[in-house]
Each structure stands twice: as structure tokens, then as C-alpha cells.
Design a protein around this motif. Sequence first.
Motif, PDB file in Angstrom:
ATOM      1  N   SER A  32      83.683  72.622  35.266  1.00  0.00           N
ATOM      2  CA  SER A  32      84.430  71.916  35.676  1.00  0.00           C
ATOM      3  C   SER A  32      86.346  73.070  36.195  1.00  0.00           C
ATOM      4  N   LYS A  34      86.550  73.421  39.715  1.00  0.00           N
ATOM      5  CA  LYS A  34      86.469  72.839  40.893  1.00  0.00           C
ATOM      6  C   LYS A  34      85.651  71.312  41.280  1.00  0.00           C
ATOM      7  N   ILE A  35      86.755  70.508  41.593  1.00  0.00           N
ATOM      8  CA  ILE A  35      85.979  69.156  41.835  1.00  0.00           C
ATOM      9  C   ILE A  35      84.637  68.936  42.354  1.00  0.00           C
ATOM     10  N   SER A  36      84.302  69.626  43.724  1.00  0.00           N
ATOM     11  CA  SER A  36      82.951  69.554  44.491  1.00  0.00           C
ATOM     12  C   SER A  36      81.974  70.248  43.591  1.00  0.00           C
ATOM     13  N   ALA A  38      81.691  70.442  40.210  1.00  0.00           N
ATOM     14  CA  ALA A  38      81.480  69.362  38.464  1.00  0.00           C
ATOM     15  C   ALA A  38      80.881  68.174  39.444  1.00  0.00           C
ATOM     16  N   PHE A  39      81.692  67.650  40.303  1.00  0.00           N
ATOM     17  CA  PHE A  39      80.533  65.505  40.722  1.00  0.00           C
ATOM     18  C   PHE A  39      79.425  66.671  41.698  1.00  0.00           C
ATOM     19  N   GLY A  42      77.650  66.288  37.917  1.00  0.00           N
ATOM     20  CA  GLY A  42      77.232  65.446  37.985  1.00  0.00           C
ATOM     21  C   GLY A  42      75.763  64.358  37.560  1.00  0.00           C
ATOM     22  N   THR A 145      79.750  62.416  35.132  1.00  0.00           N
ATOM     23  CA  THR A 145      79.976  62.170  35.986  1.00  0.00           C
ATOM     24  C   THR A 145      81.118  62.509  36.334  1.00  0.00           C
ATOM     25  N   LEU A 148      83.338  64.916  33.763  1.00  0.00           N
ATOM     26  CA  LEU A 148      83.387  66.332  34.312  1.00  0.00           C
ATOM     27  C   LEU A 148      84.381  65.961  35.939  1.00  0.00           C
ATOM     28  N   THR A 149      84.242  65.092  36.597  1.00  0.00           N
ATOM     29  CA  THR A 149      84.550  64.910  37.212  1.00  0.00           C
ATOM     30  C   THR A 149      86.212  65.362  37.119  1.00  0.00           C
ATOM     31  N   ALA A 152      87.211  67.990  35.586  1.00  0.00           N
ATOM     32  CA  ALA A 152      88.165  69.173  36.823  1.00  0.00           C
ATOM     33  C   ALA A 152      89.096  69.085  37.751  1.00  0.00           C
ATOM     34  N   ALA A 153      89.649  67.174  38.048  1.00  0.00           N
ATOM     35  CA  ALA A 153      90.685  67.358  38.712  1.00  0.00           C
ATOM     36  C   ALA A 153      91.600  67.526  37.899  1.00  0.00           C
TER      37      ALA A 153
END
Length: 195
Positions: A32, A34-36, A38-39, A42, A145, A148-149, A152-153
Motif C-alpha cells: 500500500s 503506491k496507489i497503482s 495497491a490497485f 487488489g 481492492t 487497499l487503494t 495507499a492513497a
Amino acid sequence: MTHLLFLFFGAAIVNNFVLVRFLGLCPFLGVSNKISAAFGMGIATTFVLLMTSMGCYAVNSLVLIPFNLQSLDLIMDIVIIALTVQLVEIAIRFISYDLYNALGIYLPLITTNCVVLGLVLLQNSLQFSFSEACVFALGAGTGFTLVLTLFAAIRERLAISDVPEPFKNTAIALITAGLLSLAFMGFAGFAGSAA
């Protein structure tokens, strides 16, 4: 139809596997940053959850129960999970090598991610039908997802914020995870007894 919506919402938000059931904390904290990544993790986990849910349901109902081999249930579930994760790992390496590198060791660790095995064991104990098992798996994956996203944000924002020295890195991540967990637990009771 309403029952399936409640089941989806219950698995995704009300009884979220990470923040309410506390399963899958290793990738939750590890991927988590970085958003990318994490996504991507997910989505990969959601796909694995759906495929293993369908595969385990099929093996249980078509092979183990008719031949009275329920004692092999856990072993077969683990084999199906391992095969599915290997296929997902190969697909991600082929489709997006950058995402494959970003996920690193956490991608093959989906095999041992307790979210996947926990989902299969929970749906077996609740004796879901095939459609309920698929909706439950999609809900669990969507919730994983989402969390996690979202985490991360928040962690990306915290990385550029002025956090006091004692709370930097892991400490602020755990405090944030606790606050997110409290927020998600606020939904308890909205979906009735949806899983």
C-alpha cells in the motif's frame, strides 16, 4: 436479487475481510505504498478470489461430496488456490511487466494470503449456492481492492505530510489502519446478517 446485493455489500463493506475480519494484513501493509501497485494487487486478488471460489465450489459439489471425500476439502482448496495464483502471476507478467515488478514478492504470496483461504472456508461453512459464492467472492475482492487503494492513497498523502518523528512510517500506517477499521465497523448492522 436483493439478497445478492446485501451479500455483496456485506462482504465488501460491512464485514470487510481486511478491516473487520483482519485477514490479508500482510499485503495490506506491504503493497500500500503506491496507489497503482495497491490497485493492481487488489484486482489480482479479486480475480483469484473469484476463480478459487468457483473452482472450490465445483470440486466440492461435483467430486468431494458425491464421493464422500469431504476430509480432502482443505487440501483441494489449497491446490486450487495455488494453481489459480500461478496462472494470475503468469498473466500479469505477460500483460504488464511493470505491475509484476511493482507487486514483487506479494504476488506469489497471494497463495498464502489468508483472505483467499478464509473466503473459501467461510463460504463452505455458510453453505452458499454457486451464485452466492460468486457474489460473495466479488464482494470480498471489491472490498479488499477498495481498502487497499484507499489506504495507499492515504499513505501517499502521509509521505509528503509533516508527521512527528515518533509516528513516521509504520506507526502512522498502523494508526491510519486502525482509524479506517473503526470507520468500516461503523457500517455494522446496515446489511443485516449478510455473512
